[in-house]
Design an enzyme around this catalytic site. Sequence first.
Site, PDB file in Angstrom:
ATOM      1  N   SER A   1      56.241   8.420  26.911  1.00  0.00           N
ATOM      2  CA  SER A   1      55.442   9.498  27.507  1.00  0.00           C
ATOM      3  C   SER A   1      56.129  10.861  27.378  1.00  0.00           C
ATOM      4  CB  SER A   1      55.167   9.197  28.985  1.00  0.00           C
ATOM      5  OG  SER A   1      56.372   9.010  29.687  1.00  0.00           O
ATOM      6  N   CYS A   2      57.428  10.879  27.048  1.00  0.00           N
ATOM      7  CA  CYS A   2      58.128  12.167  26.941  1.00  0.00           C
ATOM      8  C   CYS A   2      57.749  12.927  25.668  1.00  0.00           C
ATOM      9  CB  CYS A   2      59.629  12.004  27.056  1.00  0.00           C
ATOM     10  SG  CYS A   2      60.374  11.235  25.640  1.00  0.00           S
TER      11      CYS A   2
ATOM     12  N   VAL B   1      62.499  -4.323  26.102  1.00  0.00           N
ATOM     13  CA  VAL B   1      61.112  -4.433  25.629  1.00  0.00           C
ATOM     14  C   VAL B   1      60.977  -5.534  24.583  1.00  0.00           C
ATOM     15  CG1 VAL B   1      59.277  -3.227  24.379  1.00  0.00           C
ATOM     16  CG2 VAL B   1      60.584  -2.027  26.141  1.00  0.00           C
TER      17      VAL B   1
ATOM     18  N   GLY C   1      64.398  -5.069  17.309  1.00  0.00           N
ATOM     19  CA  GLY C   1      64.919  -4.671  18.618  1.00  0.00           C
ATOM     20  C   GLY C   1      64.694  -5.757  19.667  1.00  0.00           C
ATOM     21  N   HIS C   2      64.744  -7.032  19.246  1.00  0.00           N
ATOM     22  CA  HIS C   2      64.457  -8.132  20.190  1.00  0.00           C
ATOM     23  C   HIS C   2      65.521  -8.252  21.279  1.00  0.00           C
ATOM     24  CE1 HIS C   2      67.455 -10.045  17.627  1.00  0.00           C
ATOM     25  NE2 HIS C   2      67.684 -10.838  18.651  1.00  0.00           N
TER      26      HIS C   2
ATOM     27  N   LYS D   1      60.421  10.605  18.247  1.00  0.00           N
ATOM     28  CA  LYS D   1      59.278   9.720  18.512  1.00  0.00           C
ATOM     29  C   LYS D   1      57.963  10.331  18.003  1.00  0.00           C
ATOM     30  CE  LYS D   1      61.191   6.120  20.321  1.00  0.00           C
ATOM     31  NZ  LYS D   1      61.019   4.794  19.689  1.00  0.00           N
TER      32      LYS D   1
ATOM     33  N   HIS E   1      68.374   4.603  32.824  1.00  0.00           N
ATOM     34  CA  HIS E   1      67.221   5.233  33.471  1.00  0.00           C
ATOM     35  C   HIS E   1      67.353   5.120  34.991  1.00  0.00           C
ATOM     36  CE1 HIS E   1      65.349   4.596  29.424  1.00  0.00           C
ATOM     37  NE2 HIS E   1      65.028   5.853  29.668  1.00  0.00           N
TER      38      HIS E   1
ATOM     39  N   TRP F   1      70.232  11.738  41.886  1.00  0.00           N
ATOM     40  CA  TRP F   1      70.326  12.980  41.119  1.00  0.00           C
ATOM     41  C   TRP F   1      69.096  13.868  41.345  1.00  0.00           C
ATOM     42  CZ3 TRP F   1      71.669  10.761  35.583  1.00  0.00           C
ATOM     43  CH2 TRP F   1      72.930  10.167  35.644  1.00  0.00           C
TER      44      TRP F   1
ATOM     45  N   ASN G   1      57.452   5.367  31.905  1.00  0.00           N
ATOM     46  CA  ASN G   1      58.813   4.880  32.196  1.00  0.00           C
ATOM     47  C   ASN G   1      58.760   3.375  32.491  1.00  0.00           C
ATOM     48  OD1 ASN G   1      59.030   7.745  32.383  1.00  0.00           O
ATOM     49  ND2 ASN G   1      60.882   7.511  33.601  1.00  0.00           N
ATOM     50  N   LEU G   2      59.660   2.629  31.881  1.00  0.00           N
ATOM     51  CA  LEU G   2      59.646   1.169  31.986  1.00  0.00           C
ATOM     52  C   LEU G   2      60.808   0.674  32.837  1.00  0.00           C
ATOM     53  CD1 LEU G   2      59.065   0.579  28.187  1.00  0.00           C
ATOM     54  CD2 LEU G   2      57.332   0.425  30.002  1.00  0.00           C
TER      55      LEU G   2
ATOM     56  N   LEU H   1      56.557   2.030  18.835  1.00  0.00           N
ATOM     57  CA  LEU H   1      56.620   2.360  20.265  1.00  0.00           C
ATOM     58  C   LEU H   1      57.203   3.737  20.496  1.00  0.00           C
ATOM     59  CD1 LEU H   1      57.754  -1.019  21.700  1.00  0.00           C
ATOM     60  CD2 LEU H   1      56.008   0.430  22.681  1.00  0.00           C
TER      61      LEU H   1
ATOM     62  N   LYS I   1      73.657   1.501  42.048  1.00  0.00           N
ATOM     63  CA  LYS I   1      74.392   2.293  43.046  1.00  0.00           C
ATOM     64  C   LYS I   1      74.130   1.761  44.464  1.00  0.00           C
ATOM     65  CE  LYS I   1      73.197   6.510  41.210  1.00  0.00           C
ATOM     66  NZ  LYS I   1      73.170   7.972  41.057  1.00  0.00           N
TER      67      LYS I   1
HETATM   68  O1  GFB Z   1      64.827   7.656  34.382  1.00  0.00           O
HETATM   69  P1  GFB Z   1      65.276   9.012  34.037  1.00  0.00           P
HETATM   70  O2  GFB Z   1      66.698   9.139  33.558  1.00  0.00           O
HETATM   71  O3  GFB Z   1      64.293   9.543  32.949  1.00  0.00           O
HETATM   72  O4  GFB Z   1      65.167   9.988  35.322  1.00  0.00           O
HETATM   73  P2  GFB Z   1      63.237  10.715  32.696  1.00  0.00           P
HETATM   74  C1  GFB Z   1      64.004  10.083  36.078  1.00  0.00           C
HETATM   75  C2  GFB Z   1      64.229  10.990  37.268  1.00  0.00           C
HETATM   76  O5  GFB Z   1      65.098  10.322  38.200  1.00  0.00           O
HETATM   77  C3  GFB Z   1      64.883  12.337  36.983  1.00  0.00           C
HETATM   78  C4  GFB Z   1      66.106  11.207  38.634  1.00  0.00           C
HETATM   79  O6  GFB Z   1      64.263  13.341  37.778  1.00  0.00           O
HETATM   80  C5  GFB Z   1      66.321  12.126  37.430  1.00  0.00           C
HETATM   81  O7  GFB Z   1      66.975  13.326  37.829  1.00  0.00           O
HETATM   82  N1  GFB Z   1      67.297  10.447  39.051  1.00  0.00           N
HETATM   83  C6  GFB Z   1      67.780  10.373  40.324  1.00  0.00           C
HETATM   84  C7  GFB Z   1      68.105   9.706  38.270  1.00  0.00           C
HETATM   85  N2  GFB Z   1      68.896   9.643  40.366  1.00  0.00           N
HETATM   86  C8  GFB Z   1      69.130   9.216  39.103  1.00  0.00           C
HETATM   87  C9  GFB Z   1      70.148   8.396  38.533  1.00  0.00           C
HETATM   88  O8  GFB Z   1      71.085   7.935  39.184  1.00  0.00           O
HETATM   89  N3  GFB Z   1      70.035   8.139  37.186  1.00  0.00           N
HETATM   90  C10 GFB Z   1      69.011   8.646  36.431  1.00  0.00           C
HETATM   91  N4  GFB Z   1      68.959   8.343  35.122  1.00  0.00           N
HETATM   92  N5  GFB Z   1      68.043   9.448  36.956  1.00  0.00           N
HETATM   93  C11 GFB Z   1      63.649   9.873  30.296  1.00  0.00           C
HETATM   94  C12 GFB Z   1      63.910  10.512  28.970  1.00  0.00           C
HETATM   95  O9  GFB Z   1      63.397  10.917  31.151  1.00  0.00           O
HETATM   96  O10 GFB Z   1      62.507   9.059  30.309  1.00  0.00           O
HETATM   97  C13 GFB Z   1      63.758   9.569  27.851  1.00  0.00           C
HETATM   98  O11 GFB Z   1      65.174  11.111  29.015  1.00  0.00           O
HETATM   99  C14 GFB Z   1      62.565   8.629  27.993  1.00  0.00           C
HETATM  100  O12 GFB Z   1      63.624  10.312  26.703  1.00  0.00           O
HETATM  101  C15 GFB Z   1      62.438   8.059  29.384  1.00  0.00           C
HETATM  102  O13 GFB Z   1      61.386   9.280  27.653  1.00  0.00           O
HETATM  103  C16 GFB Z   1      61.193   7.244  29.571  1.00  0.00           C
HETATM  104  O14 GFB Z   1      61.885  10.201  33.045  1.00  0.00           O
HETATM  105  O15 GFB Z   1      63.598  12.014  33.303  1.00  0.00           O
END
Ligand code: GFB
Length: 324
Positions: free
Chosen positions: A118-119, A26, A21-22, A150, A189, A212, A175-176, A115, A197
Amino acid sequence: MVDGWLEAPYDLSGKRVWVAGHGGMVGAALVAWLQSENCEIFMVSREGLDLRDQAATRAWIAHNRPDVIVIAAAKVGGILANSTYPADFLYDNMMIEANIIHAAHEASVEKLLFLGSSCIYPKEAAQPIGEDALLTGALEPTNEAYAVAKIAGVKLCQAYREQYGRDFISAMPCNLYGPGDTFDEQGSHVIPALMMKAHAAKEAGADVLEVWGSGAPLREFLYVDDLADALVFLLKNYSGAMPVNIGAGEDMSIRELAEIVSETVGFTGYIAFDSSKPDGTHRKLMDSSRIRNAGWKAKTAFREGLSQTYQWYCEQIQAIKKKA
Ligand code: GFB
């Protein structure tokens, strides 16, 4: 050895290290970090090897005979991608980890680092979340498929250790973010999504940044180079069955994050919350005291890491514009 920590470090020099996964955020950071370890680094592209293909993965490992493997390959995405494509997140991740871990056992690989995330911990776990919270409660529904895959990876490492004495270990990062992240409004993410945005809104002279959910969830963010540093630290110093949490040690609300991203990008409009989108887990701050007590800690201040990431993103946009 106390709690899996080695008294004499594992020496990476001269080792054949495969970073699976290079091409991802990560994996790329880890390859850069490993340059100073005097080891031989192996890489293979997605086109060159489909890690979901058991026979091909087995043949590749048997032929290349790495001493060390890091599984940084995974299907990843943000909250919406996870909940929209559960079959892909479950199947791809289970295949990748099962194929690599079993083939690593067959090839007597000396050390393997898997790897997770935290979820994998229960949605209602006590905060900060210690490694012993694993499998003590129900998972967050928006990422259950990814988490189950995982958890299976952690269990595979533990099972091959227990049954065959293999030195297979697991790391659980929070979260990274960082250069090399996936920037996609719907699928990525939260940090790359908000950065993208906010940048687009600034360029267009728009005055709203859409965020969101409620803005109330809390997240712990770690800069990818700090993770790479921690992974090398674990390869050298850890040989235990229990996964090891890797976090920055503090979290922030999504509202606060949106404000900091706006400042970094130079977006001066207002933030609007879209309550039709999911919040996910309310909080998942990890207890990273095991790795901290062993001597590692995150070094990058959040605003500094965010600036580096934004700079990288702007360079990518410039490069695309030049090509067009
Ligand atoms: O980063 P994210 O998608 O991952 O969302 P999770 C984190 C928080 O940010 C959530 C909010 O509460 C989202 O609702 N958020 C606000 C947004 N605006 C946005 C946006 O525009 N885009 C996104 N993506 N989120 C992931 C897991 O969960 O974390 C994976 O789905 C993994 O499995 C990863 O474990 C580390 O922290 O919610």
